[in-house]
Design a protein around this motif. Structure first.
Motif, short mmCIF file in Angstrom:
data_model
loop_
_atom_site.label_atom_id
_atom_site.label_comp_id
_atom_site.label_asym_id
_atom_site.label_seq_id
_atom_site.Cartn_x
_atom_site.Cartn_y
_atom_site.Cartn_z
N PRO A 87 57.37 44.17 45.83
CA PRO A 87 56.55 44.54 45.21
C PRO A 87 55.28 43.49 45.45
N LEU A 88 55.66 42.93 46.91
CA LEU A 88 54.34 41.99 47.29
C LEU A 88 53.28 42.89 48.16
N PRO A 89 53.51 44.55 48.72
CA PRO A 89 52.33 45.31 49.49
C PRO A 89 51.88 46.11 48.30
N ILE A 90 52.69 46.67 47.52
CA ILE A 90 51.82 46.82 46.44
C ILE A 90 50.80 46.24 45.19
N LEU A 91 51.29 44.49 45.27
CA LEU A 91 50.66 43.99 44.51
C LEU A 91 49.22 43.88 45.31
N LEU A 92 49.56 43.77 46.70
CA LEU A 92 47.78 43.46 47.76
C LEU A 92 47.80 44.70 47.45
N LYS A 93 47.54 45.73 47.43
CA LYS A 93 46.97 47.29 47.16
C LYS A 93 46.19 47.19 46.27
N ARG A 94 46.52 46.68 45.27
CA ARG A 94 45.05 46.76 44.39
C ARG A 94 44.32 45.65 44.40
N PHE A 95 44.04 45.02 45.18
CA PHE A 95 42.85 43.85 45.87
C PHE A 95 41.33 44.79 46.01
N ARG A 96 40.37 44.42 46.57
CA ARG A 96 39.70 44.18 46.69
C ARG A 96 39.03 43.66 47.24
N SER A 142 49.98 34.73 43.61
CA SER A 142 50.35 32.81 44.32
C SER A 142 51.36 33.25 43.40
N ILE A 143 51.86 33.81 41.82
CA ILE A 143 52.85 33.11 41.26
C ILE A 143 53.59 34.06 41.07
N TYR A 144 54.14 34.71 41.85
CA TYR A 144 55.22 35.67 42.52
C TYR A 144 55.60 34.71 43.98
N GLY A 145 54.53 34.70 44.51
CA GLY A 145 54.36 34.07 45.88
C GLY A 145 55.48 32.92 45.64
N LYS A 188 60.15 31.91 46.48
CA LYS A 188 59.96 31.00 47.64
C LYS A 188 61.24 30.91 46.51
N VAL A 189 60.93 29.78 45.31
CA VAL A 189 62.12 29.43 44.63
C VAL A 189 63.66 30.35 44.29
N VAL A 190 63.63 30.91 44.20
CA VAL A 190 64.44 32.10 44.51
C VAL A 190 65.17 31.85 45.52
N THR A 191 64.73 32.39 46.69
CA THR A 191 65.05 32.55 47.60
C THR A 191 66.03 30.95 48.62
#
Length: 153
Positions: free
Chosen positions: A58-67, A96-99, A103-106
């Motif tokens: 999901p990280l690259p997908i979330l980053l792709k939607r940014f301007r 930020s929340i997903y990151g 981090k907490v899960v892993t």
């Protein structure tokens, strides 16, 4: 970015597997070969890969939607997720929340489970031997002679 972060999450899971392996070897040595079969080890490796890909995808997908509107100079050559978020002009709260969740899960969950396995190993070692044998098994008072060890126990 994707592969480097995926490999770091796999590394965390491998450390957890190593702690599990030690737990089985110490607490259940006679059933070690029947518990950790090659098929089960392969399944555990597949779980590690699937978990890391599922958490990092999901990280690259979330980053792709940014301007992006700032300078595109990053502090690391492998596109650190936090650096890419800093150059975005959009709201980055979801990232930020997903990151934090990843981090907490892993790191958090794996560290807790590793700690728990070593506590169970210690409990097993301390429950099967006398006080003197426990000290010897844990490597304490190794430098003392047999007579001194008798006095301590």
């Amino acid at each position: 970015m994707f592969f480097i972060h995926s490999l770091s999450k796999i590394e965390s899971f491998v450390l957890l597997f190593m702690a599990f392996d030690r737990f089985i070897a110490i607490c259940n040595p006679l059933r070690y070969a029947s518990i950790l079969t090659p098929l089960r080890i392969a399944k555990m490796g597949l779980v590690a890969v699937v978990r890391s890909v599922a958490l990092i995808l999901p990280l690259p997908i979330l980053l792709k939607r940014f301007r992006y509107c700032r300078d595109n100079v990053l502090s690391h050559s492998y596109c650190l997720h936090q650096d890419i978020m800093k150059v975005a002009c959009s709201d980055i709260s979801v990232n930020s929340i997903y990151g934090l969740f990843v981090k907490v899960v892993t790191d958090g969950l794996d560290s807790f489970l590793i700690f728990l396995s070593y506590v169970m190993i210690l409990k097993t070692v301390l429950s099967i031997a006398s006080h003197r044998e426990c000290l010897r098994a844990l490597g304490l008072f190794r430098h003392l002679s047999e007579q001194h060890l008798w006095l301590v126990c």
